[in-house]
Design a protein around this motif. Structure first.
Motif, short mmCIF file in Angstrom:
data_model
loop_
_atom_site.label_atom_id
_atom_site.label_comp_id
_atom_site.label_asym_id
_atom_site.label_seq_id
_atom_site.Cartn_x
_atom_site.Cartn_y
_atom_site.Cartn_z
N GLY A 10 1.00 -1.44 0.40
CA GLY A 10 -0.15 -0.42 -0.20
C GLY A 10 0.80 1.38 -0.24
O GLY A 10 2.40 1.66 -0.54
N ASP A 11 0.17 2.41 0.48
CA ASP A 11 1.16 3.18 1.23
C ASP A 11 2.40 2.93 1.07
O ASP A 11 3.57 4.40 0.93
CB ASP A 11 0.78 4.21 1.46
CG ASP A 11 1.13 6.25 1.17
OD1 ASP A 11 1.01 6.40 1.59
OD2 ASP A 11 1.18 6.57 3.15
N ALA A 12 2.92 2.24 2.53
CA ALA A 12 4.28 2.19 2.51
C ALA A 12 5.23 1.75 1.17
O ALA A 12 6.16 2.41 1.60
CB ALA A 12 4.23 1.14 4.01
N TYR A 13 4.63 1.04 0.88
CA TYR A 13 5.37 0.27 -0.26
C TYR A 13 5.70 2.22 -1.75
O TYR A 13 6.30 1.98 -1.82
CB TYR A 13 4.59 -0.73 -1.16
CG TYR A 13 5.15 -1.23 -2.03
CD1 TYR A 13 6.30 -2.20 -1.62
CD2 TYR A 13 4.77 -1.07 -3.65
CE1 TYR A 13 7.41 -2.61 -2.77
CE2 TYR A 13 5.77 -1.40 -4.49
CZ TYR A 13 6.53 -2.30 -4.14
OH TYR A 13 6.90 -2.74 -5.26
N SER A 98 22.59 -0.49 6.96
CA SER A 98 20.86 -0.67 7.44
C SER A 98 20.54 -0.19 7.65
O SER A 98 20.32 1.47 8.08
CB SER A 98 21.90 -1.28 8.59
OG SER A 98 22.99 -2.04 9.19
N VAL A 99 18.64 -0.53 7.77
CA VAL A 99 17.82 0.26 7.93
C VAL A 99 17.06 0.07 9.29
O VAL A 99 16.76 -0.69 9.49
CB VAL A 99 16.92 -0.18 6.89
CG1 VAL A 99 15.47 1.09 7.15
CG2 VAL A 99 17.32 0.71 5.32
N GLY A 100 17.75 0.79 10.45
CA GLY A 100 17.13 0.12 12.09
C GLY A 100 18.39 -1.62 11.98
O GLY A 100 18.70 -1.94 11.43
N ASP A 101 17.39 -2.04 12.83
CA ASP A 101 17.23 -3.44 12.55
C ASP A 101 16.13 -4.47 11.93
O ASP A 101 16.92 -5.70 12.13
CB ASP A 101 16.83 -4.44 13.97
CG ASP A 101 18.12 -3.63 14.71
OD1 ASP A 101 18.84 -3.13 14.96
OD2 ASP A 101 17.81 -3.08 16.64
N GLN A 102 15.79 -3.61 10.91
CA GLN A 102 14.79 -4.68 10.24
C GLN A 102 14.95 -4.83 8.73
O GLN A 102 14.75 -6.09 8.01
CB GLN A 102 13.22 -4.06 10.29
CG GLN A 102 13.31 -3.82 11.72
CD GLN A 102 11.93 -2.56 11.08
OE1 GLN A 102 11.08 -2.53 10.09
NE2 GLN A 102 11.15 -2.46 11.92
N ALA A 103 16.57 -4.23 7.90
CA ALA A 103 16.56 -3.98 7.17
C ALA A 103 17.43 -3.44 6.57
O ALA A 103 18.20 -3.18 7.18
CB ALA A 103 15.06 -3.07 6.16
N LEU A 104 17.93 -3.63 5.19
CA LEU A 104 19.56 -3.36 4.05
C LEU A 104 19.13 -2.44 3.37
O LEU A 104 17.88 -2.51 2.01
CB LEU A 104 20.13 -4.69 4.06
CG LEU A 104 20.37 -5.71 5.24
CD1 LEU A 104 21.23 -7.07 4.94
CD2 LEU A 104 21.43 -5.02 6.55
N ALA A 130 13.72 4.35 7.90
CA ALA A 130 13.35 3.57 8.97
C ALA A 130 12.50 4.32 9.36
O ALA A 130 11.71 3.83 10.09
CB ALA A 130 15.06 4.48 9.76
N ALA A 131 11.99 5.10 9.28
CA ALA A 131 10.86 5.94 9.76
C ALA A 131 9.39 6.00 9.71
O ALA A 131 8.35 5.06 9.74
CB ALA A 131 10.22 7.40 9.27
N LEU A 136 5.24 0.54 10.51
CA LEU A 136 4.89 -0.76 10.14
C LEU A 136 4.48 -0.85 11.25
O LEU A 136 3.68 -2.59 11.61
CB LEU A 136 5.20 -1.46 9.69
CG LEU A 136 5.44 -0.69 8.23
CD1 LEU A 136 5.92 -1.30 6.77
CD2 LEU A 136 3.80 -0.74 7.32
N LYS A 137 6.08 -1.20 13.03
CA LYS A 137 5.82 -2.16 14.03
C LYS A 137 3.76 -2.07 14.16
O LYS A 137 3.09 -3.04 15.17
CB LYS A 137 6.87 -1.15 14.49
CG LYS A 137 7.50 -2.14 14.42
CD LYS A 137 8.86 -1.51 15.68
CE LYS A 137 10.04 -1.68 14.83
NZ LYS A 137 11.04 -0.97 16.08
#
Length: 161
Positions: A10-13, A98-104, A130-131, A136-137
């Protein structure tokens, strides 16, 4: 079965895609990928002029594996993490941040693109990504009940006979 650790839709994507495209436009990077820590491609963009891309699923898997190994090295050296990785060859560079602990955030570019420029703009993009991922969390996971499964099965039975 292993599944992506993030559901990006959706919007986040669309916002993630837009930020990656902006990064490609301003830096001249060929390919930009957002990869989760399990090695799944969450989003990818390529420059219009870029040649045929490498197998992005393979790139994502290897980048995630390399990030895990690098995290182990950082731990052995008393660091919490190494936030970026750079692999430079004669003709191309792979930059991972790194994008936080979640992604690269994974960027592939040729020797004509200055690494310093990529690093400056990538760091800005990482903050934006990251924001979005932090938003999404807070979204609850979709729970499908047993009646959904029964309804889907009935629809498939009707459709396929």
């Amino acid at each position: 079965m292993i599944e992506p650790s993030l559901a990006l839709y959706g919007d986040a994507y669309a916002r993630v895609d837009a930020h990656i495209q902006d990064l490609l436009d301003v830096t001249g990077v060929r390919y930009g990928l957002l990869v989760d820590r399990k090695g799944f491609v969450l989003s990818h963009k390529e420059a219009l002029w870029a040649p045929r891309p490498p197998a992005l699923d393979s790139v994502a898997t290897l980048v995630a594996s390399n990030a895990a190994a690098t995290a182990a090295l950082a731990n052995m050296l008393g660091e919490h993490t190494f936030s970026e990785q750079i692999h430079q060859g004669e003709n191309g560079t792979l930059y991972v941040e790194s994008v936080g602990d979640q992604a690269l955030l994974t960027l592939i570019f040729d020797a004509s693109v200055p690494l310093g420029k990529v690093k400056v703009y990538a760091r800005k993009t990482v903050v934006q990504l990251a924001a979005i991922l932090d938003e999404l969390k807070d979204i609850p996971e979709i729970q499908l009940g047993g009646d959904f499964s029964a309804g889907a099965t009935a629809l498939l039975d009707d459709l396929l006979g």
